[in-house]
Motif scaffolding. Structure first.
Motif, PDB file in Angstrom:
ATOM      1  N   TYR A  32       0.754  -1.172  -0.063  1.00 35.86           N
ATOM      2  CA  TYR A  32       0.049   0.197  -0.016  1.00 35.86           C
ATOM      3  C   TYR A  32       0.786   1.139  -0.087  1.00 35.86           C
ATOM      4  O   TYR A  32       1.887   1.368   0.715  1.00 35.86           O
ATOM      5  CB  TYR A  32      -0.835  -0.045   1.412  1.00 35.86           C
ATOM      6  CG  TYR A  32      -2.102  -0.867   1.221  1.00 35.86           C
ATOM      7  CD1 TYR A  32      -2.356  -1.555   2.384  1.00 35.86           C
ATOM      8  CD2 TYR A  32      -2.495  -1.361  -0.008  1.00 35.86           C
ATOM      9  CE1 TYR A  32      -3.441  -2.450   2.417  1.00 35.86           C
ATOM     10  CE2 TYR A  32      -3.586  -2.246  -0.152  1.00 35.86           C
ATOM     11  CZ  TYR A  32      -4.106  -2.900   1.290  1.00 35.86           C
ATOM     12  OH  TYR A  32      -5.132  -3.728   1.211  1.00 35.86           O
ATOM     13  N   GLU A  62      -3.918   0.819  -3.095  1.00 37.30           N
ATOM     14  CA  GLU A  62      -4.891   1.039  -2.084  1.00 37.30           C
ATOM     15  C   GLU A  62      -5.597  -0.213  -2.020  1.00 37.30           C
ATOM     16  O   GLU A  62      -5.676  -1.130  -2.914  1.00 37.30           O
ATOM     17  CB  GLU A  62      -5.797   2.096  -2.512  1.00 37.30           C
ATOM     18  CG  GLU A  62      -5.141   3.653  -2.638  1.00 37.30           C
ATOM     19  CD  GLU A  62      -5.964   4.704  -3.165  1.00 37.30           C
ATOM     20  OE1 GLU A  62      -6.210   5.554  -2.432  1.00 37.30           O
ATOM     21  OE2 GLU A  62      -7.010   4.342  -4.112  1.00 37.30           O
ATOM     22  N   PRO A  63      -6.431  -0.453  -0.943  1.00 34.49           N
ATOM     23  CA  PRO A  63      -7.127  -1.630  -0.842  1.00 34.49           C
ATOM     24  C   PRO A  63      -8.142  -1.786  -1.774  1.00 34.49           C
ATOM     25  O   PRO A  63      -8.476  -2.847  -2.352  1.00 34.49           O
ATOM     26  CB  PRO A  63      -7.950  -1.282   0.649  1.00 34.49           C
ATOM     27  CG  PRO A  63      -7.287  -0.240   1.367  1.00 34.49           C
ATOM     28  CD  PRO A  63      -6.575   0.603   0.245  1.00 34.49           C
ATOM     29  N   GLU A  64      -8.636  -0.849  -2.536  1.00 33.52           N
ATOM     30  CA  GLU A  64      -9.610  -0.814  -3.555  1.00 33.52           C
ATOM     31  C   GLU A  64      -8.818  -1.238  -4.849  1.00 33.52           C
ATOM     32  O   GLU A  64      -9.665  -1.912  -5.907  1.00 33.52           O
ATOM     33  CB  GLU A  64     -10.458   0.235  -4.059  1.00 33.52           C
ATOM     34  CG  GLU A  64     -11.220   0.992  -2.685  1.00 33.52           C
ATOM     35  CD  GLU A  64     -10.310   1.523  -1.674  1.00 33.52           C
ATOM     36  OE1 GLU A  64      -8.984   2.255  -2.014  1.00 33.52           O
ATOM     37  OE2 GLU A  64     -10.746   1.464  -0.664  1.00 33.52           O
ATOM     38  N   GLY A  65      -7.601  -1.226  -5.048  1.00 30.96           N
ATOM     39  CA  GLY A  65      -6.766  -1.727  -6.163  1.00 30.96           C
ATOM     40  C   GLY A  65      -5.545  -0.645  -6.493  1.00 30.96           C
ATOM     41  O   GLY A  65      -5.173   0.105  -5.667  1.00 30.96           O
ATOM     42  N   THR A  67      -4.081   2.015  -9.135  1.00 32.64           N
ATOM     43  CA  THR A  67      -4.038   2.991 -10.180  1.00 32.64           C
ATOM     44  C   THR A  67      -2.796   3.656 -10.537  1.00 32.64           C
ATOM     45  O   THR A  67      -1.948   4.067  -9.773  1.00 32.64           O
ATOM     46  CB  THR A  67      -4.785   4.439  -9.659  1.00 32.64           C
ATOM     47  OG1 THR A  67      -6.256   3.690  -9.238  1.00 32.64           O
ATOM     48  CG2 THR A  67      -5.126   5.390 -10.680  1.00 32.64           C
ATOM     49  N   THR A  89      -7.230   2.303 -13.839  1.00 34.71           N
ATOM     50  CA  THR A  89      -7.105   1.327 -12.800  1.00 34.71           C
ATOM     51  C   THR A  89      -6.398  -0.130 -13.450  1.00 34.71           C
ATOM     52  O   THR A  89      -6.887  -0.496 -14.531  1.00 34.71           O
ATOM     53  CB  THR A  89      -8.515   0.770 -12.465  1.00 34.71           C
ATOM     54  OG1 THR A  89      -9.077   2.260 -11.982  1.00 34.71           O
ATOM     55  CG2 THR A  89      -8.619  -0.014 -11.437  1.00 34.71           C
ATOM     56  N   ALA A 110      -6.792  -9.981  -5.933  1.00 34.66           N
ATOM     57  CA  ALA A 110      -7.784  -9.682  -6.994  1.00 34.66           C
ATOM     58  C   ALA A 110      -8.252 -11.040  -7.764  1.00 34.66           C
ATOM     59  O   ALA A 110      -9.085 -10.980  -8.064  1.00 34.66           O
ATOM     60  CB  ALA A 110      -7.142  -8.792  -8.102  1.00 34.66           C
ATOM     61  N   VAL A 124     -17.034  -9.295   0.447  1.00 32.83           N
ATOM     62  CA  VAL A 124     -16.591  -8.237   1.054  1.00 32.83           C
ATOM     63  C   VAL A 124     -15.307  -8.424   1.548  1.00 32.83           C
ATOM     64  O   VAL A 124     -15.019  -9.508   2.176  1.00 32.83           O
ATOM     65  CB  VAL A 124     -17.788  -7.964   2.311  1.00 32.83           C
ATOM     66  CG1 VAL A 124     -17.136  -6.863   3.077  1.00 32.83           C
ATOM     67  CG2 VAL A 124     -19.236  -7.958   1.810  1.00 32.83           C
ATOM     68  N   THR A 125     -14.339  -7.428   1.266  1.00 33.53           N
ATOM     69  CA  THR A 125     -13.020  -7.753   1.488  1.00 33.53           C
ATOM     70  C   THR A 125     -12.722  -6.464   2.908  1.00 33.53           C
ATOM     71  O   THR A 125     -13.198  -5.453   2.636  1.00 33.53           O
ATOM     72  CB  THR A 125     -12.153  -7.148   0.492  1.00 33.53           C
ATOM     73  OG1 THR A 125     -12.468  -8.230  -0.700  1.00 33.53           O
ATOM     74  CG2 THR A 125     -10.455  -7.553   0.708  1.00 33.53           C
ATOM     75  N   THR A 127      -9.844  -5.145   4.908  1.00 33.99           N
ATOM     76  CA  THR A 127      -8.302  -5.084   5.047  1.00 33.99           C
ATOM     77  C   THR A 127      -7.716  -4.664   6.284  1.00 33.99           C
ATOM     78  O   THR A 127      -8.378  -3.722   6.761  1.00 33.99           O
ATOM     79  CB  THR A 127      -7.778  -4.144   3.718  1.00 33.99           C
ATOM     80  OG1 THR A 127      -8.408  -4.549   2.613  1.00 33.99           O
ATOM     81  CG2 THR A 127      -6.122  -4.219   3.776  1.00 33.99           C
ATOM     82  N   THR A 129      -4.913  -2.697   8.112  1.00 38.50           N
ATOM     83  CA  THR A 129      -4.164  -2.128   7.545  1.00 38.50           C
ATOM     84  C   THR A 129      -3.285  -1.681   8.652  1.00 38.50           C
ATOM     85  O   THR A 129      -2.303  -0.646   8.647  1.00 38.50           O
ATOM     86  CB  THR A 129      -4.280  -0.679   6.812  1.00 38.50           C
ATOM     87  OG1 THR A 129      -5.296  -0.181   7.601  1.00 38.50           O
ATOM     88  CG2 THR A 129      -5.065  -0.926   5.650  1.00 38.50           C
TER      89      THR A 129
END
Length: 160
Positions: A32, A62-65, A67, A89, A110, A124-125, A127, A129
């Motif tokens: 991250y 980021e946790p969402e992916g 970029t 992305t 992923a 649902v993930t 994370t 951190t």
């Protein structure tokens, strides 16, 4: 619904693998945060190619992916063969071309999410951190509190 817990352990951290160039097979862990791809001293992902700018691209993990952004490099940036100018992305298996070097993104978390989605599972993930150095101290706190409470109860019973 399936709940998948994702750790920040080394086996779930995204990795960029050089698939071409003099360092073919070299891996760059992408924890991250922000990473600069380039050949300069400020690059966190150092690439050995004269067509790579000192600061060629920026990747935000980021946790969402992930970029990626082109930083105005002279030779440009390609994602899966397409020249990019705006933020893109990235997903598991995407290939980045920076100068003459191609890198493939491996993103195990992923892959799991994609497999579950293909099977019709909602996911649902969550994370974690937190700094993993805090965990051992918190893990020891509860047994110590339990011993103190138990010991106090035993002493109270003996004095009655």
């Amino acid at each position: 619904m399936t709940v998948a817990f994702m750790s920040t352990g080394p086996n779930l951290v995204p990795v960029l693998v050089e698939t071409t160039g003099v360092h073919r097979g070299r891996e760059h862990a992408m924890p991250y945060g922000e990473h600069i791809l380039g050949r300069g001293r400020g690059a966190t992902v150092a690439l050995d190619d004269p067509d790579v700018s000192r600061q060629h691209a920026r990747i935000v993990v980021e946790p969402e992916g992930l970029t990626i952004f082109d930083l105005g490099s002279k030779n440009g940036l390609r994602v899966d063969g397409r020249r990019i100018h705006d933020a893109v992305t990235l997903g598991h298996g995407d290939e980045l071309t920076v100068g003459e070097i191609t890198l493939r993104l491996q993103h195990p978390a992923a892959q799991v999410a994609q497999a579950l989605a293909a099977a019709g599972e909602a996911t649902v993930t969550i994370t974690n951190t937190k700094d993993e150095r805090e965990a051992p101290m918190m893990g020891l706190l509860w047994p110590v509190v339990g011993v103190l409470v138990f010991g106090t109860a035993v002493v109270a019973l003996l004095l009655v």
